[in-house]
Scaffold this active site. Structure first.
Site, PDB file in Angstrom:
ATOM      1  N   ARG A 116      -5.028  -0.285  -0.940  1.00 32.95           N
ATOM      2  CA  ARG A 116      -3.967  -0.062   0.031  1.00 32.95           C
ATOM      3  C   ARG A 116      -3.489   1.373  -0.109  1.00 32.95           C
ATOM      4  O   ARG A 116      -3.871   2.087  -1.014  1.00 32.95           O
ATOM      5  CB  ARG A 116      -2.803  -1.060  -0.162  1.00 32.95           C
ATOM      6  CG  ARG A 116      -2.607  -1.528  -1.531  1.00 32.95           C
ATOM      7  CD  ARG A 116      -1.332  -1.155  -2.267  1.00 32.95           C
ATOM      8  NE  ARG A 116      -0.472  -0.197  -1.677  1.00 32.95           N
ATOM      9  CZ  ARG A 116      -0.274   1.004  -2.210  1.00 32.95           C
ATOM     10  NH1 ARG A 116      -0.936   1.399  -3.296  1.00 32.95           N
ATOM     11  NH2 ARG A 116       0.566   1.839  -1.660  1.00 32.95           N
ATOM     12  N   GLY A 117      -2.675   1.769   0.844  1.00 26.53           N
ATOM     13  CA  GLY A 117      -2.284   3.166   0.949  1.00 26.53           C
ATOM     14  C   GLY A 117      -3.140   3.834   2.010  1.00 26.53           C
ATOM     15  O   GLY A 117      -4.370   3.730   1.975  1.00 26.53           O
ATOM     16  N   ALA A 118      -2.504   4.520   2.961  1.00 26.33           N
ATOM     17  CA  ALA A 118      -3.234   5.037   4.120  1.00 26.33           C
ATOM     18  C   ALA A 118      -4.419   5.921   3.742  1.00 26.33           C
ATOM     19  O   ALA A 118      -5.529   5.713   4.239  1.00 26.33           O
ATOM     20  CB  ALA A 118      -2.266   5.780   5.041  1.00 26.33           C
ATOM     21  N   GLN A 134       5.292  -3.307  -4.094  1.00 27.45           N
ATOM     22  CA  GLN A 134       4.464  -2.164  -4.491  1.00 27.45           C
ATOM     23  C   GLN A 134       5.226  -1.196  -5.385  1.00 27.45           C
ATOM     24  O   GLN A 134       4.634  -0.560  -6.257  1.00 27.45           O
ATOM     25  CB  GLN A 134       3.946  -1.425  -3.244  1.00 27.45           C
ATOM     26  CG  GLN A 134       2.947  -2.206  -2.421  1.00 27.45           C
ATOM     27  CD  GLN A 134       3.592  -2.906  -1.247  1.00 27.45           C
ATOM     28  OE1 GLN A 134       4.756  -3.332  -1.324  1.00 27.45           O
ATOM     29  NE2 GLN A 134       2.871  -3.032  -0.148  1.00 27.45           N
ATOM     30  N   ASP A 170       2.189   6.286   7.013  1.00 26.63           N
ATOM     31  CA  ASP A 170       0.952   5.706   7.521  1.00 26.63           C
ATOM     32  C   ASP A 170       0.567   6.281   8.875  1.00 26.63           C
ATOM     33  O   ASP A 170      -0.600   6.237   9.248  1.00 26.63           O
ATOM     34  CB  ASP A 170       1.086   4.186   7.612  1.00 26.63           C
ATOM     35  CG  ASP A 170       1.027   3.543   6.242  1.00 26.63           C
ATOM     36  OD1 ASP A 170      -0.039   3.045   5.874  1.00 26.63           O
ATOM     37  OD2 ASP A 170       2.048   3.571   5.522  1.00 26.63           O
ATOM     38  N   ASN A 213       6.001   3.987   8.289  1.00 27.16           N
ATOM     39  CA  ASN A 213       5.777   3.829   6.853  1.00 27.16           C
ATOM     40  C   ASN A 213       6.186   2.408   6.469  1.00 27.16           C
ATOM     41  O   ASN A 213       6.617   1.607   7.294  1.00 27.16           O
ATOM     42  CB  ASN A 213       6.574   4.881   6.070  1.00 27.16           C
ATOM     43  CG  ASN A 213       6.126   4.966   4.621  1.00 27.16           C
ATOM     44  OD1 ASN A 213       4.938   5.073   4.336  1.00 27.16           O
ATOM     45  ND2 ASN A 213       7.059   4.905   3.691  1.00 27.16           N
ATOM     46  N   LYS A 214       6.050   2.106   5.202  1.00 31.80           N
ATOM     47  CA  LYS A 214       6.337   0.760   4.705  1.00 31.80           C
ATOM     48  C   LYS A 214       7.716   0.285   5.161  1.00 31.80           C
ATOM     49  O   LYS A 214       8.678   1.047   5.184  1.00 31.80           O
ATOM     50  CB  LYS A 214       6.259   0.752   3.170  1.00 31.80           C
ATOM     51  CG  LYS A 214       6.462  -0.598   2.516  1.00 31.80           C
ATOM     52  CD  LYS A 214       5.455  -1.635   3.024  1.00 31.80           C
ATOM     53  CE  LYS A 214       4.028  -1.186   2.843  1.00 31.80           C
ATOM     54  NZ  LYS A 214       3.061  -2.125   3.474  1.00 31.80           N
TER      55      LYS A 214
END
Length: 354
Positions: free
Chosen positions: A58-60, A204, A245, A255-256
Site C-alpha cells: 500500500r501507499g501510492a 497504518q 494519493d 489522501n487517507k
C-alpha cells in the site's frame, strides 16, 4: 546543523517493501506488521493486483512500482514479435492492475509509462519493460530523498510535527514522502518531537508509521485520531505533514481518510500543513477534488480490530478510505520539482504545466 548530504541513509533508509528477484515480486506483507515480518511472493500479474487490493502492499508510490513489475510478470504469459503486439495482448492484465485501487493516480501513471515504452519497443520489448519497471522504483527513491531535504528546509528548528497514515519506506521505494521529510528533519535536528495518528480503520499510523520510526531510533508518540485537534491547541506541533494519493490541478489533494479534518483543525489553530508527494501523484488532468473517485471499502473493516468484532450485529457502516483536502487549506506541496507554496491553479500550472 547537518544538511541533506550528511543524512545517514544506512540508519534512516533501510526498510524495503518491494523486492524484484528476477523471477517474482516479493512484498513485505504490511497486513501483518508490526508483530510479524512476512513476505508475499507474487508470480503473476493477478497476484500483484490482489496484493494491491488487499493492502499487502500500500501507499501510492509503492503500488505504482508494484504495478510496473506486475506488467513484467504478465509478459511471461504471452508471445509477441514487438512491443506494439505485446501491448495489445497485455491490455487485459493492465486493466486488472489499474482496477485494484482506483483513487491513487500513481497506479495509472506507472501503467501508462509501461504502455508508452511497450508501444515504441521492438523485439527486445521484454528487456525494455523490465528496465522501465526498475527505473520507476529508482526514480521514486531519488525523488523521496530530494523531497526530504526540500520539506525539512521549511521547518524551524525545535518544531513538533504530526503525521497521518503511513508515508514512509513502506509506502514507497524507500525513505518515504512525508515520513522522508520527518526523517530528514530529525537528522538535521529541525524536528524535536514527532506525533503520529493511529489512522483507523487499518491503523497504518499505529501499526506501520511508529514501527518504522522505531526501527530508525526515532521516538514517536502515538495519538488517537480524535486527539489531533487537542494536540494542535496545546502548541506541541507546528506542522502537520502528510502524503497524497492524488493532487489535482488546483491543489486539491486526496489522501487517507481523516486528512481533511486535520487540515481544518490545523488552519484553525495556526499550524502549518504540508503535503509531500512525487510529481507522479500530480494529476493536472483532474481540475478539482470533486472529480476524484473515492474508493469505498468493505464496511466490515469498521466492525472490529485485529479480527475481534467490537460492534453489535445489524449495525451499518460507511467506509470511504480517502478524502479530499481543498488546496486553500494547504500551506505547501513538496515534490521533487520544488515547493509550491499556497497552491492554486496558477501556481500548479507554473510548476507542472496545464
Amino acid at each position: 546543523m547537518n544538511d541533506s548530504a550528511h543524512i545517514d541513509y544506512a540508519r534512516y533508509d533501510h526498510i524495503r517493501p518491494l523486492l524484484w528477484t528476477g523471477d517474482a515480486l516479493e512484498l513485505l506483507d504490511q497486513r501483518k506488521l508490526p508483530f510479524e515480518v512476512a513476505h508475499v511472493r507474487c508470480d503473476s500479474s493477478d497476484a500483484v493486483a490482489e496484493a494491491i487490493h488487499s493492502l499487502a502492499v500500500r501507499g501510492a508510490p509503492a503500488i505504482g512500482i508494484a504495478a510496473g513489475w506486475g506488467v513484467v510478470l504478465a509478459a511471461r504469459d504471452i508471445a509477441a514479435d514487438d512491443g506494439s503486439a505485446a501491448l495489445q495482448k497485455l491490455e487485459p492484465a493492465l486493466l486488472r492492475l489499474n482496477a485494484a485501487r482506483p483513487t491513487a493516480v500513481n497506479l495509472a501513471w506507472a501503467l501508462m509509462r509501461m504502455r508508452r515504452v511497450l508501444g515504441a519497443a521492438g523485439a527486445d520489448w521484454r528487456e525494455v519493460i523490465a528496465r522501465e519497471a526498475q527505473a520507476i522504483a529508482d526514480e521514486d527513491l531519488a525523488a523521496n530523498r530530494h523531497m526530504g531535504a526540500l520539506g525539512a528546509a521549511l521547518i524551524a528548528p525545535g518544531s513538533g510535527v504530526l503525521t497521518h497514515c503511513n508515508t514512509g519506506s513502506l509506502a514507497t521505494a524507500g525513505f518515504g514522502t512525508a515520513l522522508g521529510v520527518i526523517r530528514a528533519g530529525m537528522a538535521q535536528q529541525r524536528i524535536a518531537k514527532v506525533f503520529a495518528g493511529e489512522t483507523r480503520p487499518w491503523l497504518q499510523g499505529a501499526r506501520l508509521t511508529v514501527w518504522e520510526l522505531h526501527q530508525d531510533g526515532i521516538d514517536a508518540t502515538l495519538i488517537a485520531d480524535s486527539a489531533a485537534s487537542h494536540l494542535m491547541k496545546s502548541g506541541l506541533v507546528q506542522w502537520v505533514i502528510v502524503g497524497a494519493d492524488r493532487i489535482c490541478a488546483n491543489g486539491d489533494t486526496a489522501n487517507k481518510i481523516g486528512t481533511y479534518q486535520l487540515a481544518i483543525a490545523a488552519r484553525h489553530h495556526g499550524v502549518k500543513f504540508m503535503v509531500v508527494a512525487p510529481s507522479s501523484t500530480v494529476d493536472m488532468a483532474t481540475a478539482s477534488g470533486d472529480q476524484i473517485e473515492i474508493e469505498q471499502r468493505d464496511p466490515g473493516e469498521l466492525f472490529g480490530v485485529g479480527g475481534v468484532r467490537t460492534v453489535a450485529d445489524g449495525i451499518h457502516a460507511w467506509n470511504p478510505v480517502f478524502d479530499v483536502t481543498p488546496g486553500d487549506l494547504i500551506d505547501a506541496i513538496v515534490t521533487e520539482r520544488g515547493v509550491i507554496a499556497q497552491p492554486d491553479l496558477a501556481r500548479m500550472q507554473a510548476a507542472f504545466g496545464s
